[in-house]
Design an enzyme around this catalytic site. Structure first.
Site, short mmCIF file in Angstrom:
data_model
loop_
_atom_site.label_atom_id
_atom_site.label_comp_id
_atom_site.label_asym_id
_atom_site.label_seq_id
_atom_site.Cartn_x
_atom_site.Cartn_y
_atom_site.Cartn_z
N ALA A 459 39.66 136.92 41.91
CA ALA A 459 40.42 138.14 41.84
C ALA A 459 41.01 139.85 42.60
O ALA A 459 41.03 139.55 42.66
CB ALA A 459 40.60 138.44 40.30
N SER A 529 35.17 137.15 31.31
CA SER A 529 35.34 136.95 29.90
C SER A 529 36.87 136.11 30.11
O SER A 529 37.95 137.85 29.80
CB SER A 529 35.81 138.47 29.47
OG SER A 529 36.09 139.62 30.63
#
Length: 619
Positions: A459, A529
């Site tokens: 990303a 995460s």
């Protein structure tokens, strides 16, 4: 037959029936149900008809052995719970398998019982498997035992043989710390001495088997014991954070102050939640009791996770990471010091290492010896050390939270009861810094804090983190980047990618980020995460300085970039549980900042993050 006391209320008394595979346990259970008039109407006639149709002689064991494999092989392979009622009280029978291959299920069943019936064949006497089952009763803390010496009809109701077997059984049980409450000569097939005394045994003057059961003393009711509530899960509902779990002992009421072990966080119960089963209106309640599953909210947002154990602050469990346990080993692969397994107590799971095997026990001879390993079906005392503290009790103090299992892969490989545990010290007092956060902000020209960048692999998290670090450093800011991959090379190199290890990875990362932010630094964390619960843990640890930044990009864009070649490997099946492919990613529900890298250029995305950091960390 005894009349059924159908109107009798209250908790059913749980008993387990154990014994050798061929000694007639299932037949005895079937006879108990019949002789207490506890069978559903027409059930006996139905089974007799089925048996006749199959060309079989009717067996009382057919009442329980419902699985085709059990009827074909003549053995019970699973625990079965069936209720019956005498004139004195209600019972729930936990019929546990007797075959050596099914001891796992026997341990599971027996652990739920308050008392036991040990079935012994009058002709065969005290077999090795019977001794093993008797020792398991001792291991699981069951001290009330009635012995049914079965098939008394097959030895011609011989009083001398009965006395011989009875004395052997009584002596063995006494040697392992179990005092027999009754030894009853029975014929499960014929019904001798089950509910009424048999004319075929005039020499026996003791109680019937039903009478022996009615003489058992119930354990102290779980409601009267200290509160123990293992947290099963947490949910977001409307704007509320709801904790759910089953009350194992004690009671829980609105307004109660409770403590969550092992972290020691405390809060007050604000509401007990309930909803109508038809999906109707919310129905609040004031109190709940042992045995009930509950959902509740707290008056403040303290960090709670699955596996935490709720108690009252004054009657708390032990927070331990070194445990002495009596173990029954079930796996074909031997247990050795240094082995790593998963310890499960309640809903808590911890990676545990076998620190030592201090002794082994021969259940046949009761000889205790030193050992370097535990073989299948062996009993031993072991010392386990867990990486993270776990909340528990000793078995003598609280049976429900004083026992557990060991797991290897998907399989339960051992059952244990906790004899002792070393408490983790909670009397450690933090030392305040001689330099305050305000002092550091004045010197640095900015406040410390954490920018937590979360998003799929590819990303752009690391790219943004490094660009922002360079720009802030050029402005004279105290700035560093903690990259998830880099920490896995050092501090977290002992962690894998299981759910427990991922949670521990984020916890350590958050603790390091907090320490650095407390020194006045701006810390940029770059870590996938993927789970909201893990990021909530980080927020709880770091506190007000935590800023969640969602670096958003769709999967197709991330996969087309694939800077490390990970998506290609994941698609080929070379990487298990890869986020976005074979493992989930939960987008933040309330990120302070979202940066969409599918729309923004690298420079524009970097400017967005730099502008946010400059504004929020200004002194």
């Amino acid at each position: 037959m005894l009349a059924r006391a159908g109107s009798q209320k209250g908790r059913a008394f749980p008993i387990v029936i154990v014994g050798h595979v061929d000694h007639g346990k299932s037949t005895l259970v079937g006879r108990l149900l019949h002789d207490t008039d506890s069978l559903p109407d027409g059930k006996l006639e139905q089974l007799k008809a089925v048996s006749a149709k199959r060309g079989l002689e009717f067996e009382w064991s057919f009442l329980l052995d419902a699985l085709q494999v059990e009827r074909d092989q003549g053995i019970t392979v699973d625990t079965t719970q069936i209720w019956f009622t005498t004139e004195q009280r209600r019972y729930v029978i936990i019929d546990a398998p007797g075959h050596k291959e099914f001891l796992k299920n026997m341990v599971t069943g027996a652990a739920q019982a308050d008392a036991a019936i040990l079935v012994v064949d009058a002709a065969q006497g005290l077999a090795e498997q019977t001794k093993r089952h008797a020792y398991l009763l001792h291991l699981l803390g069951i001290r009330q035992v009635a012995v049914a010496i079965n098939k008394i009809d097959l030895i011609g109701h011989d009083a001398a043989r009965f006395s011989e077997v009875a004395e052997a059984v009584r002596g063995y049980l006494a040697d392992i710390g179990i005092e027999v409450s009754a030894l009853v000569p029975v014929s499960a097939r014929a019904g001798d001495n089950i509910a009424v005394h048999s004319a075929a045994t005039p020499w026996y003057q003791g109680p019937t088997l039903i009478g022996a059961l009615d003489a058992f003393v119930p354990r102290a009711h779980a409601v009267d014991q200290p509160l123990r509530l293992p947290v099963q899960d947490l949910y977001r509902f409307d704007d509320r954070r709801i904790v759910v779990g089953r009350i194992e002992s004690g009671r829980l009421a609105v307004g109660d102050r409770i403590r969550f072990a092992p972290l020691g966080r405390e809060a007050t119960v604000a509401t007990l939640e309930a909803w109508r089963g038809d999906g109707g209106a919310h129905v609040p309640r004031a109190e709940a009791f042992a045995g009930e599953s509950v959902a509740f909210t707290l008056d403040e947002e303290v960090f709670v996770e699955r596996g935490a154990l709720a108690s009252t602050p004054d009657r708390r469990p032990i927070d331990a990471n070194r445990i002495t346990a009596r173990l029954f080993w079930l796996d074909r692969e031997v247990l050795k010091p240094g082995d790593r397994l998963t310890l499960k107590i309640g809903t808590a799971e911890r990676e545990a290492e076998v620190e030592a095997i201090t002794e082994s026990l021969d259940v046949e001879t009761l000889d205790v010896a030193t050992a370097t390993q535990v073989d299948r079906n062996g009993v031993a005392r072991v010392i386990l050390r867990t990486r993270r503290p776990v909340a528990l009790d000793t078995y003598d103090a609280q049976a429900r939270t004083g026992r557990g299992v060991l797991i290897r892969g998907p399989q339960i490989v051992g059952g244990l009861v906790i004899e002792a545990a070393d408490r983790v010290a909670h009397d450690i007092v933090a030392v305040d810094s001689s330099v305050t956060a305000a002092d550091r902000a004045r010197l640095n020209g900015h406040r410390g804090g954490v920018l937590w960048l979360t998003g799929l692999s590819g990303a752009g998290k690391s790219t943004l983190a490094m660009a922002t670090q360079r720009a802030l450093f050029a402005q004279g800011k105290q700035i560093t980047v903690l990259d998830g991959d880099n920490l896995r090379r050092g501090l977290n190199r002992d962690l894998g990618f299981s759910e427990a290890d991922r949670a521990e990875n984020i916890r350590r990362l958050a603790e390091v980020a907090k320490l650095m932010a407390d020194t006045g630094m701006i810390v940029i964390v770059s870590a996938i995460s993927p789970l909201q619960a893990h990021r909530d843990t980080a927020r709880q640890i770091i506190g007000a300085g935590f800023h969640e930044v969602h670096v958003r990009a769709d999967l197709a864009s991330c996969e087309s970039r694939d800077p490390k070649g990970l998506y290609k490997r994941a698609r080929a099946g070379e990487i298990a549980a890869f986020t976005g492919i074979s493992a989930p990613y939960e987008a933040p529900v309330a990120a302070q900042l979202t940066i969409d890298t599918t729309r923004l250029s690298v420079s524009d995305a970097g400017e967005t993050l730099l502008d946010y950091a400059t504004r929020y960390f200004a002194a």
